[in-house]
Motif scaffolding. Structure first.
Motif, PDB file in Angstrom:
ATOM      1  N   ARG A  92       0.846  -1.188   0.000  1.00 41.22           N
ATOM      2  CA  ARG A  92       0.000   0.000   0.000  1.00 41.22           C
ATOM      3  C   ARG A  92       0.883   1.240   0.000  1.00 41.22           C
ATOM      4  O   ARG A  92       1.825   1.336   0.785  1.00 41.22           O
ATOM      5  N   ARG A  93       0.582   2.171  -0.877  1.00 40.27           N
ATOM      6  CA  ARG A  93       1.344   3.416  -0.936  1.00 40.27           C
ATOM      7  C   ARG A  93       0.995   4.262   0.278  1.00 40.27           C
ATOM      8  O   ARG A  93      -0.181   4.462   0.588  1.00 40.27           O
ATOM      9  N   PRO A  94       1.992   4.775   1.001  1.00 38.45           N
ATOM     10  CA  PRO A  94       1.699   5.599   2.194  1.00 38.45           C
ATOM     11  C   PRO A  94       0.896   6.841   1.818  1.00 38.45           C
ATOM     12  O   PRO A  94       1.034   7.396   0.731  1.00 38.45           O
ATOM     13  N   ILE A  95       0.045   7.266   2.737  1.00 40.49           N
ATOM     14  CA  ILE A  95      -0.732   8.493   2.574  1.00 40.49           C
ATOM     15  C   ILE A  95       0.059   9.639   3.196  1.00 40.49           C
ATOM     16  O   ILE A  95       0.526   9.537   4.345  1.00 40.49           O
ATOM     17  N   ALA A  96       0.226  10.718   2.464  1.00 40.43           N
ATOM     18  CA  ALA A  96       0.872  11.917   2.991  1.00 40.43           C
ATOM     19  C   ALA A  96      -0.188  12.833   3.581  1.00 40.43           C
ATOM     20  O   ALA A  96      -1.196  13.121   2.934  1.00 40.43           O
ATOM     21  N   HIS A 139       3.554  17.423   9.630  1.00 40.83           N
ATOM     22  CA  HIS A 139       3.524  16.592   8.432  1.00 40.83           C
ATOM     23  C   HIS A 139       3.785  15.134   8.806  1.00 40.83           C
ATOM     24  O   HIS A 139       4.589  14.839   9.698  1.00 40.83           O
ATOM     25  N   ALA A 140       3.110  14.213   8.106  1.00 43.03           N
ATOM     26  CA  ALA A 140       3.236  12.801   8.456  1.00 43.03           C
ATOM     27  C   ALA A 140       2.911  11.915   7.262  1.00 43.03           C
ATOM     28  O   ALA A 140       2.321  12.357   6.274  1.00 43.03           O
ATOM     29  N   ASP A 141       3.313  10.648   7.378  1.00 47.14           N
ATOM     30  CA  ASP A 141       2.947   9.595   6.434  1.00 47.14           C
ATOM     31  C   ASP A 141       2.213   8.503   7.200  1.00 47.14           C
ATOM     32  O   ASP A 141       2.518   8.235   8.365  1.00 47.14           O
ATOM     33  N   PHE A 142       1.246   7.879   6.534  1.00 40.28           N
ATOM     34  CA  PHE A 142       0.498   6.771   7.139  1.00 40.28           C
ATOM     35  C   PHE A 142       0.549   5.581   6.191  1.00 40.28           C
ATOM     36  O   PHE A 142       0.134   5.680   5.034  1.00 40.28           O
ATOM     37  N   ASP A 143       1.069   4.426   6.682  1.00 41.26           N
ATOM     38  CA  ASP A 143       1.246   3.245   5.845  1.00 41.26           C
ATOM     39  C   ASP A 143       0.105   2.243   5.964  1.00 41.26           C
ATOM     40  O   ASP A 143       0.188   1.128   5.442  1.00 41.26           O
ATOM     41  N   GLY A 144      -0.975   2.628   6.654  1.00 39.28           N
ATOM     42  CA  GLY A 144      -2.096   1.731   6.847  1.00 39.28           C
ATOM     43  C   GLY A 144      -2.171   1.151   8.240  1.00 39.28           C
ATOM     44  O   GLY A 144      -3.229   0.660   8.656  1.00 39.28           O
TER      45      GLY A 144
END
Length: 393
Positions: free
Chosen positions: A18-22, A58-63
């Motif tokens: 899954r592509r991380p969400i920015a 700012h953050a990334d979410f990988d699921g």
């Protein structure tokens, strides 16, 4: 090994990545001078507030987990447009009240791009919808943080007093005292992560509040919780537009509100239709600015169009409406409006004096020296307003 072969093997093994969400999480602080004050004066709607600064995380979410990648403090001149520019191009923007208050205030001084609304998530609006009550209690950031994260919010909120009482006055709504808005932005990030990963939302009991609708103290309602459905998770992760964001502009301009079924606000409705995107630059305000600049009362630099709109936000709600309406219809300002506009422009262009005045007001409650300093600045304020009134009469 080619990418096509890799994708095929991953798909066959059920291990598709899954592509991380920015994401960018946002919290906004307001200039206190933008709020209604005076006993018996109704509290100003968000369209009557003025943005002072904002904090971004700012953050990334990988699921499964949220990873913080940085933060940013938006401050200085024209903070509303600086905030909108900082949010431009971000994949998802999340705030607790970003649709219900923050962007409503920003729209009064700078246009809001439709593309930003398409990527905006308001956890407060979502909580109100899940709570599903006419006057949803316990949905503030402090309540949700306590119930969903088990943490206490450090930053003082306002207003905590009856509508019409000036925030920051002794014994009334608390002063934020320089709290960093990035702290609340980080708290919103943790709340968002908890909602997405647990699929639940718990709300607090809320606090008794004064309401002008029935004239009595409304007791807090019981705390509770609810499961979030697939549609809620889809909104939170940007797979579908949030309902309030999709209807943001039309609701504000036709109803004066975002969240239903909370009551509409007539002043909000009038101001929303006089926002920066709908009326020309307020030339009567610019004329007064030129007069003050020629007299040496404000700095010689030309003011931006946003500065002129910001000066309107220092006014009371009815004065703000009147100045904006006269600007839109090409009418001159009355004498009763010119002096408040001049004082607003002077405050806008003298942030150091404004900060010193607020500090002295706080210190006047704690010491005799602070009280004397505050009295000196009050006299200074009277002299300044006298000079300005003479220039624009």
């Amino acid at each position: 090994m080619g990418k096509a072969v890799q994708r095929g093997r991953a798909g066959r093994s059920g291990q598709r990545r899954r592509r991380p969400i920015a994401l960018t999480f946002c919290d906004v602080d307001y200039e206190r001078g933008s709020r209604a004050h005076g006993r018996g004066v109704a509290a100003a709607p968000p369209e009557g507030w003025l943005i002072g600064r904002a904090g971004l995380v700012h953050a990334d979410f990988d699921g499964t987990r949220l990873r913080i990648t940085g933060d940013e403090l938006i401050t200085g001149p024209c903070p509303a447009s600086a905030l909108i520019n900082a949010l431009h191009g971000k994949q998802l923007v999340v705030g607790h009240g970003i649709l219900t208050t923050d962007l409503r205030a920003a729209a009064m001084v700078t246009p809001i791009p439709g593309q930003l609304l398409d990527r905006t998530i308001d956890t407060l609006a979502l909580a109100h919808r899940v709570r599903a009550k006419p006057y949803p209690a316990g949905c503030g950031l402090a309540d949700l943080a306590e119930r969903n994260l088990g943490v206490m919010r450090d930053k003082a909120g306002f207003p905590a007093s009856a509508p019409g009482l000036r925030p920051g006055a002794p014994g009334q709504s608390p002063d934020r005292r320089g709290a960093d808005p990035r702290e609340d932005a980080g708290l919103v990030a943790r709340l968002w992560e908890a909602m997405v990963t647990t699929g639940t939302l718990a709300w607090g009991a809320g606090r008794p509040s004064w309401t002008r609708y029935d004239g009595n103290t409304r007791p807090g309602s019981p705390a509770g919780a609810a499961d979030l459905g697939p549609e809620h998770i889809a909104e939170l992760t940007g797979r579908q537009h949030q309902a309030e964001a999709a209807q943001w502009a039309s609701r504000i301009r036709t109803e004066g509100r975002i969240m239903r079924p909370t009551a509409a606000d007539g002043s909000a409705l009038l101001l929303a239709n006089l926002a920066a995107a709908y009326i020309p630059a307020p030339e009567p305000v610019r004329i007064i600015a030129d007069t003050l600049r020629d007299a040496g009362e404000i700095p010689p630099r030309p003011l931006q169009v946003e500065d002129l709109y910001m000066a309107c936000q220092y006014l009371g709600v009815q004065q703000n409406i009147e100045v904006r309406h006269r600007s839109a219809t090409g009418r001159k300002l009355t004498k009763a409006l010119r002096e408040p506009v001049a004082w607003a422009l002077w405050q806008l262009t003298h942030p150091q004096w404004r900060s010193a005045y607020r500090l002295a007001r706080r210190e006047s409650e704690a010491s005799a020296v602070g009280y004397i300093r505050f009295e000196e600045l009050k006299n200074d304020r009277a002299r300044i307003r006298g000079r300005l009134a003479a220039l624009v009469q």
